[in-house]
Scaffold this motif. Structure first.
Motif, short mmCIF file in Angstrom:
data_model
loop_
_atom_site.label_atom_id
_atom_site.label_comp_id
_atom_site.label_asym_id
_atom_site.label_seq_id
_atom_site.Cartn_x
_atom_site.Cartn_y
_atom_site.Cartn_z
N ARG A 168 40.63 39.27 31.24
CA ARG A 168 41.33 40.80 31.71
C ARG A 168 42.39 41.33 30.40
O ARG A 168 42.31 42.70 30.73
CB ARG A 168 42.57 40.30 32.67
CG ARG A 168 41.91 39.61 34.30
CD ARG A 168 43.05 39.15 35.11
NE ARG A 168 43.70 40.40 35.41
CZ ARG A 168 45.00 40.48 35.44
NH1 ARG A 168 45.89 39.54 35.05
NH2 ARG A 168 45.75 41.40 35.91
N SER A 169 42.54 40.79 29.35
CA SER A 169 43.02 41.39 28.43
C SER A 169 42.13 41.65 27.19
O SER A 169 42.32 41.63 26.18
CB SER A 169 44.03 40.53 27.80
OG SER A 169 45.09 40.29 28.74
N TRP A 170 40.96 42.11 27.88
CA TRP A 170 39.82 42.32 26.72
C TRP A 170 40.02 43.27 25.72
O TRP A 170 39.71 42.94 24.43
CB TRP A 170 38.45 42.84 27.50
CG TRP A 170 38.72 43.98 28.31
CD1 TRP A 170 38.87 43.87 29.78
CD2 TRP A 170 38.48 45.31 28.22
NE1 TRP A 170 38.87 44.75 30.34
CE2 TRP A 170 38.66 45.90 29.45
CE3 TRP A 170 38.29 46.15 27.12
CZ2 TRP A 170 38.67 47.39 29.40
CZ3 TRP A 170 38.12 47.33 27.11
CH2 TRP A 170 38.27 47.86 28.40
N LYS A 171 41.18 44.43 26.01
CA LYS A 171 41.39 45.31 25.07
C LYS A 171 42.05 44.56 23.73
O LYS A 171 41.65 44.97 22.51
CB LYS A 171 42.19 46.32 25.59
CG LYS A 171 41.36 47.51 26.43
CD LYS A 171 42.34 48.51 27.12
CE LYS A 171 41.49 49.44 27.99
NZ LYS A 171 42.49 50.46 28.32
N ASN A 172 43.12 43.98 24.20
CA ASN A 172 43.78 43.05 23.06
C ASN A 172 43.03 41.95 22.41
O ASN A 172 43.41 41.74 21.23
CB ASN A 172 44.91 42.33 23.85
CG ASN A 172 45.81 43.32 24.57
OD1 ASN A 172 46.19 44.57 23.99
ND2 ASN A 172 46.79 42.81 25.33
N GLN A 173 41.98 41.66 22.75
CA GLN A 173 41.08 40.90 21.92
C GLN A 173 40.01 41.51 21.05
O GLN A 173 39.11 40.84 20.37
CB GLN A 173 40.23 39.90 23.08
CG GLN A 173 41.14 39.10 23.92
CD GLN A 173 40.48 38.72 25.12
OE1 GLN A 173 39.27 38.87 25.35
NE2 GLN A 173 41.42 38.06 26.06
N GLY A 174 40.14 42.75 21.03
CA GLY A 174 39.51 43.68 20.36
C GLY A 174 37.96 43.95 20.88
O GLY A 174 37.07 44.06 20.14
N ILE A 175 37.86 43.89 22.08
CA ILE A 175 36.34 43.95 22.93
C ILE A 175 36.31 45.33 23.41
O ILE A 175 37.38 45.67 24.16
CB ILE A 175 36.52 42.74 23.88
CG1 ILE A 175 36.65 41.47 23.37
CG2 ILE A 175 35.27 43.08 24.79
CD1 ILE A 175 35.16 41.03 22.32
N GLU A 176 35.14 45.81 23.53
CA GLU A 176 34.59 47.00 24.25
C GLU A 176 33.80 46.26 25.42
O GLU A 176 32.77 45.79 25.16
CB GLU A 176 33.88 47.94 23.54
CG GLU A 176 34.69 48.56 22.40
CD GLU A 176 35.80 49.46 23.04
OE1 GLU A 176 35.61 49.74 24.25
OE2 GLU A 176 36.88 49.93 22.34
N LEU A 177 34.44 46.21 26.53
CA LEU A 177 33.79 45.80 27.71
C LEU A 177 32.33 46.30 28.07
O LEU A 177 31.24 45.46 28.34
CB LEU A 177 34.59 45.68 28.74
CG LEU A 177 34.37 44.73 30.14
CD1 LEU A 177 34.69 43.21 29.31
CD2 LEU A 177 35.39 45.08 31.08
N ASP A 178 32.21 47.55 27.63
CA ASP A 178 30.96 48.31 28.07
C ASP A 178 29.86 47.73 26.91
O ASP A 178 28.73 47.95 27.26
CB ASP A 178 31.03 49.73 27.71
CG ASP A 178 31.63 50.16 28.96
OD1 ASP A 178 31.70 49.94 29.97
OD2 ASP A 178 32.42 51.54 28.77
N ASP A 179 30.16 46.90 25.92
CA ASP A 179 28.98 46.42 25.14
C ASP A 179 28.47 45.22 25.73
O ASP A 179 27.52 44.55 25.22
CB ASP A 179 29.82 45.92 23.71
CG ASP A 179 30.23 47.05 22.88
OD1 ASP A 179 29.83 48.27 23.42
OD2 ASP A 179 31.09 46.79 21.96
#
Length: 230
Positions: free
Chosen positions: A170-181
């Motif tokens: 749920r905190s993908w942004k804070n993990q440096g992730i772009e979920l669309d990738d």
């Protein structure tokens, strides 16, 4: 009524969601980890590693109260208690446990380190940030590939493996992730997030959790207090 000693973190949310999915009556007892509640003797009696969550079930397997700590163990316990979200066939059961252990051994610890060094560390260390951000991307890739082979993480049915992994993403942004990738993962993620029991579970105790504001809170969470023998 099951007592769940917890806080609004991914590990706490795993158990909150499971209780909601199973329709079990429970009472959420906040353990404010920023205030040091996890070190209180009464909590250490049921969670000797001073980590949330832990549960006390007054109706244990033999009809007597039982306490269980470690979120993965709690998920397995609740699945056994209710007969839900852990396949009965041995192949399906062990595949689910594989992916549950993947969460416990990789997803939680590595994404937790990514959070720490990207957000909380007092000194920005490029080596640590790169190491754990790259590991986060690798793990997202593993999950994305798996979900290209299976409707859910462990099988074509929803299991405790999905319940365990979802809150950590749920905190993908804070993990440096772009979920669309990770389009396959994103479709799974959106489907899990739409489940009513999941929506209720992630709100448990959420109103009590506040950002880290003081040096005292930071010390309790990340300083020498963590390492005292108790």
């Amino acid at each position: 009524m099951i007592e769940v000693y917890s806080w609004a973190t991914p590990n706490g949310h795993k158990v909150h969601v499971m209780l909601e999915e199973c329709g079990l009556a429970y009472r959420a007892i906040p353990v404010n980890i920023g205030a040091g509640d996890q070190f209180k003797p009464e909590f250490l009696k049921i969670s000797p590693n001073n980590k949330i969550p832990a549960i006390v079930d007054p109706d244990g397997p033999d009809g007597e109260p039982i306490s269980v700590f470690e979120s993965g163990a709690i998920l397995i316990y609740l699945a056994a208690k209710t007969g839900r979200f852990l396949p009965a066939d041995l192949r399906g059961r062990y595949r689910t446990l594989e992916w549950l252990m993947f969460q416990m051994g990789s997803v939680g610890p590595m994404l937790g380190q990514a959070h720490h060094f990207r957000l909380y560390a007092p000194e920005k260390l490029p080596y640590a940030i790169d190491r754990y951000s790259n590991e986060a991307k690798r793990l997202y890739g593993v999950i994305d590939k798996r979900l290209g082979q299976s409707r859910y993480i462990a099988a074509d049915e929803y299991t405790i493996a999905d319940i365990a992994i979802f809150p950590w993403l749920r905190s993908w942004k804070n993990q440096g992730i772009e979920l669309d990738d990770y389009p396959t993962l994103k479709a799974w993620f959106d489907g899990i997030a739409a489940r009513p029991a999941v929506q209720r579970g992630v709100e448990v105790l959420a109103a009590l959790r506040k950002p880290i504001r003081t040096d005292e809170e930071r010390e309790v969470l990340f300083g020498a207090t963590q390492y005292q023998r108790r």
